[in-house]
Design an enzyme around this catalytic site. Structure first.
Site, PDB file in Angstrom:
ATOM      1  N   HIS A 191       0.970   2.199  -7.532  1.00 51.44           N
ATOM      2  CA  HIS A 191      -0.490   2.364  -7.704  1.00 51.44           C
ATOM      3  C   HIS A 191      -0.908   3.818  -7.456  1.00 51.44           C
ATOM      4  O   HIS A 191      -1.979   4.077  -6.905  1.00 51.44           O
ATOM      5  CB  HIS A 191      -1.279   1.444  -6.770  1.00 51.44           C
ATOM      6  CG  HIS A 191      -1.085  -0.014  -7.024  1.00 51.44           C
ATOM      7  ND1 HIS A 191      -1.960  -0.771  -7.763  1.00 51.44           N
ATOM      8  CD2 HIS A 191      -0.102  -0.872  -6.642  1.00 51.44           C
ATOM      9  CE1 HIS A 191      -1.536  -2.033  -7.821  1.00 51.44           C
ATOM     10  NE2 HIS A 191      -0.408  -2.119  -7.146  1.00 51.44           N
ATOM     11  N   ASN A 196      -5.286  -7.566  -7.841  1.00 56.71           N
ATOM     12  CA  ASN A 196      -4.912  -7.053  -9.156  1.00 56.71           C
ATOM     13  C   ASN A 196      -5.792  -7.691 -10.225  1.00 56.71           C
ATOM     14  O   ASN A 196      -6.534  -8.632  -9.943  1.00 56.71           O
ATOM     15  CB  ASN A 196      -3.448  -7.386  -9.463  1.00 56.71           C
ATOM     16  CG  ASN A 196      -2.467  -6.436  -8.773  1.00 56.71           C
ATOM     17  OD1 ASN A 196      -2.834  -5.336  -8.360  1.00 56.71           O
ATOM     18  ND2 ASN A 196      -1.227  -6.863  -8.654  1.00 56.71           N
ATOM     19  N   HIS A 245      -5.251  -2.131   3.238  1.00 54.73           N
ATOM     20  CA  HIS A 245      -4.256  -2.862   4.012  1.00 54.73           C
ATOM     21  C   HIS A 245      -4.628  -4.342   3.974  1.00 54.73           C
ATOM     22  O   HIS A 245      -5.738  -4.709   4.375  1.00 54.73           O
ATOM     23  CB  HIS A 245      -4.266  -2.331   5.453  1.00 54.73           C
ATOM     24  CG  HIS A 245      -3.228  -2.927   6.348  1.00 54.73           C
ATOM     25  ND1 HIS A 245      -2.166  -3.675   5.880  1.00 54.73           N
ATOM     26  CD2 HIS A 245      -3.091  -2.886   7.698  1.00 54.73           C
ATOM     27  CE1 HIS A 245      -1.430  -4.056   6.906  1.00 54.73           C
ATOM     28  NE2 HIS A 245      -1.962  -3.602   8.013  1.00 54.73           N
ATOM     29  N   TYR A 254       1.685  -2.217   4.125  1.00 59.23           N
ATOM     30  CA  TYR A 254       0.563  -1.301   3.877  1.00 59.23           C
ATOM     31  C   TYR A 254       0.313  -0.357   5.062  1.00 59.23           C
ATOM     32  O   TYR A 254       0.095   0.841   4.876  1.00 59.23           O
ATOM     33  CB  TYR A 254      -0.703  -2.091   3.511  1.00 59.23           C
ATOM     34  CG  TYR A 254      -0.612  -2.679   2.116  1.00 59.23           C
ATOM     35  CD1 TYR A 254       0.218  -3.767   1.856  1.00 59.23           C
ATOM     36  CD2 TYR A 254      -1.304  -2.138   1.058  1.00 59.23           C
ATOM     37  CE1 TYR A 254       0.344  -4.297   0.586  1.00 59.23           C
ATOM     38  CE2 TYR A 254      -1.189  -2.668  -0.228  1.00 59.23           C
ATOM     39  CZ  TYR A 254      -0.371  -3.743  -0.454  1.00 59.23           C
ATOM     40  OH  TYR A 254      -0.238  -4.253  -1.715  1.00 59.23           O
TER      41      TYR A 254
END
Ligand code: HDD
Length: 698
Positions: free
Chosen positions: A68, A142, A333, A356
């Site tokens: 990403h 997503n 996160h 994360y």
């Protein structure tokens, strides 16, 4: 001023009206030359000014995200419609319509590096940070509701397979290569996700025109401590629309920032992106009443089975001031949760909850990244965590521990509005083993295929043919086709024929025939033409009356028409007036527009017919199934541009012909009744996917 803006106050820096200084605040007089001995002598080590400037420059970059990396962000607010969800959760930001929660959203692609093109075939990240009064909540989702793998431990394998191949770092931001498909062929749990990835969902027309999904099953927790399973959905107000593959590839060259620019410009012009948050709720007692495991992130719950219930609306209304400070440094996160929301045992989610935080430590250089303005909660932060790189808080007092008697016991432990972990009874053996309930790899891939319209299926077949056609190893192509036959035999045969491998001979795995209409993009349009871009091709001698009326009406309805000519400036009309040109044609391309209008005027048509760029512009729009309207002499131009491959002129002037081309051949002074409505309907429908475009050269 909203909470978030207040929070940023004091850290925003505006250099207007200031004088140049060093980082230490020393004013400097001369910054173009370094300090040397004489005009041609060596540079001095004591040139602190130059050393500071160069040193800072050398350290300007931070590692890009491992996935990403390419993203675009914006601020906004989320407001619930009402309080119906309060029965299920104590999260105030989801249940109190009087509270508007500031948000920051970052959209992204997954595979490409930070400078890669926007319109590649890929999943899009849709990550939302809610700055709630109870702390930050991150919904890191997503635009596709399922994932490639079941268990986070496979994530590095998947990412290594999809990223550019390690020996030559080719290809950039593309899944059409051997290692990704090798991985897929050996990891059939990817099949459902691969169906989505080969569909038009992987080519969003705009971040404003795609859905978002939390993907995992999460848990809502109410005041009584009861849990309810939940899946989060974002639905865009503009409907779900996609690009065409050939178009997407060309945009990657013509405007690599296509999606980023679209988001930025929409917000700058007040065309604020809007999304509705919805939830699917499942009572704990019903956990096992589905034919899939709710903890398996490669599965959906069809909306027809559990409806998506609206919760509230998010509006993005502010662009960033500084890309690096905000979009690049934002740290999401999955474990940033607030009271009222909790995890489930989904093994993908559990591993994300480790990954994360770990990634932010290396990327943002230490444990104090929550102090970076874009990451700062609006809720009060009061911890005994101390020191570390980039600590910017000056903690006072002598205690950094609780309990204490020296600081009055502060910070105290609150007894209300605290996060209490959901209590779940868990028992079992310690094992490293795939759950049996996760081992159905194909049924929902089939469900997706069955739910597609004809044109969506054609696009999926074409995508598999393209991707596998780029795979060098024939055994990988064959292996993927063998998986596809378990999704749908006809699909597998069509793909096999396209990529030169043996078609599976028999339907060993009959299609179950079930479908979920909500999955089709054909059922996700909203009828809006707001912010759609329409190219109007003009030249000297244009018949201004009809086209001016069309342009005015398009603007009134919220679309963005632009006049394009061979050069900037203005063109003369038949009546001797002038039309201002918005853009020179060579700076744009039809792939950057949603529709094309070719106005009338014999002289203008004659000029455009001799301009290869203009003719290509029209042909390409037809090729990409875009709405096209032609007026007067412009009608002939459309036929010419497409070498008369389609019968394009057989229209009555008010309705589009069977190929979705609207022509008004005899309109000189005004447009036929219904012409504008027909064109707008066509624009709202986005594309004329049924148009037979294969024979059109473009
Ligand atoms: Fe992830 C970034 C979404 C699985 C590890 N992920 C990242 C971003 C999004 C997602 C939107 C970008 C956030 C931003 O804009 O900064 N990831 C997902 C979804 C997944 C998923 C929807 C499956 C349901 N991710 C996943 C797994 C792992 C990671 C299984 C590791 C075990 N993801 C990361 C990461 C990233 C990341 C390495 C890179 C940069 C970052 O986190 O901040 O930690």
């Amino acid at each position: 001023m909203d909470d978030k803006q207040r929070q940023m106050d004091g850290v925003r820096v505006n250099l207007a009206g200031t004088v140049l200084t060093t980082q230490q605040g020393v004013r400097v007089d001369h910054t173009d030359d370094s300090l040397t001995i004489g005009e041609r002598g060596p540079t001095l080590l004591e040139d602190f000014q130059a050393r500071e400037k160069i040193t800072h420059f050398d350290h300007e970059r931070i590692p890009e995200r491992v996935v990403h990396a390419r993203g675009s962000g914006a601020y906004g607010t989320f407001t619930p419609y009402n309080d119906w969800l309060a029965e299920y959760t104590v999260a105030e930001f989801l249940t109190d319509p009087a509270v508007s929660t500031p948000v920051f959203v970052r959209f992204s692609t997954v595979a490409g590096s930070r400078g890669s093109a926007d319109t590649v075939r890929d999943v899009r990240g849709f990550a939302t940070k809610f700055y709630t009064r109870a702390g930050n909540y991150d919904l890191v989702g997503n635009n596709i509701p399922v994932f490639f793998i079941h268990d986070g431990i496979k994530f590095p394998d998947f990412v290594h397979a999809v990223k550019p191949e390690p020996h030559n770092e080719i290809p950039q931001a593309a899944s059409a290569h051997d290692t990704l498909w090798d991985f897929v062929s050996l990891q059939p749990e990817t099949m459902h996700m691969m169906m989505w990835l080969m569909s038009d969902r992987a080519l969003p027309r705009s971040f404003r025109m795609m859905q978002g999904f939390g993907v995992h099953t999460f848990r809502l927790v109410n005041a009584a401590g009861q849990g309810t399973f939940v899946k989060f959905h974002w639905k865009p107000a503009l409907g779900v629309h996609s690009l065409e593959w050939d178009e997407a590839q060309k945009i990657a060259g013509k405007d690599p920032d296509f999606n980023r620019r679209d988001l930025w410009e929409a917000i700058e012009t007040g065309e604020f992106p809007e999304y509705e948050l919805g939830v699917q709720l499942v009572a704990e007692a019903d956990e096992h009443s589905f034919d899939v495991d709710l903890l398996d992130a490669t599965k959906i719950i069809p909306e027809e089975q559990v409806p998506v219930r609206p919760v509230g609306r998010m509006i993005l209304n502010r662009n960033t001031d500084n890309f690096f400070a905000e979009t690049e440094q934002v740290a999401f996160h999955t474990a940033n949760i607030v009271p009222g929301i909790d995890f489930t045992n989904d093994p993908l989610l559990q591993m994300r909850n480790f990954s994360y935080l770990d990634t932010q430590l290396i990327r943002l250089g230490g444990p104090n990244f929550a102090q970076i303005p874009v990451n700062r909660p609006i809720a009060e932060v009061s911890t005994n965590q101390r020191d570390g790189y980039h600590q910017s808080r000056v903690h006072q007092g002598r205690t950094a521990y609780v309990k204490n008697s020296l600081s009055g016991g502060c910070p105290a432990i609150a007894d209300e509005r605290v996060f209490r972990h959901y209590q779940e009874r868990v028992e079992g053996h310690k094992i490293r083993k795939r759950a049996r309930s996760f081992q159905d790899y194909y049924s929902q891939a089939t469900l997706f295929w069955n739910s597609m319209s004809d044109w969506e299926r054609e696009h999926i077949v074409a995508a598999f043919r393209f991707e596998l056609g780029k795979v060098d190893h024939m055994h990988i192509r064959q292996a993927v086709v063998e998986h596809l036959t378990r999704v749908d035999h006809r699909l597998a045969v069509q793909v096999a024929e396209g990529v030169g491998v043996k078609p599976p001979t028999e339907e060993a795995h009959p299609n179950h025939g079930r479908s979920s209409p909500a999955l089709s993009q054909a059922n996700n349009a909203t009828g809006s033409i707001r912010s759609r871009k329409v190219a109007v091709l003009v030249a000297d001698g244009v018949e201004a009356g009809p086209v001016t009326a069309l342009v005015a009406e398009l603007r009134k309805r919220g679309a963005v028409p632009e006049l394009l000519a061979a050069t900037n400036g203005a063109v003369r009309t038949v009546a001797g007036g002038e039309l201002t040109v918005d853009r020179a044609m060579n700076t744009m391309a039809s792939v950057l527009y949603d529709a094309v209008v070719v106005p009338g005027g014999d002289a203008a048509a004659a000029t455009l017919s001799g301009d290869g760029y203009a003719m290509h512009f029209i042909a390409e729009a037809i090729k990409h199934a875009k709405p096209v309207a032609a007026i007067g002499a412009g009608v002939g131009l459309v036929g010419l541009a497409t070498a008369n491959v389609l019968t394009l002129t057989s229209t009555d002037g008010a309705t589009a012909n069977e190929h979705g081309v609207l022509g008004a051949p005899s309109a000189t002074t005004e447009l036929p009744e219904g012409f504008i409505d027909s064109f707008c309907d066509s624009l709202a429908a986005h594309r004329v996917w049924t148009r037979p475009t294969a024979a059109i050269p473009a």
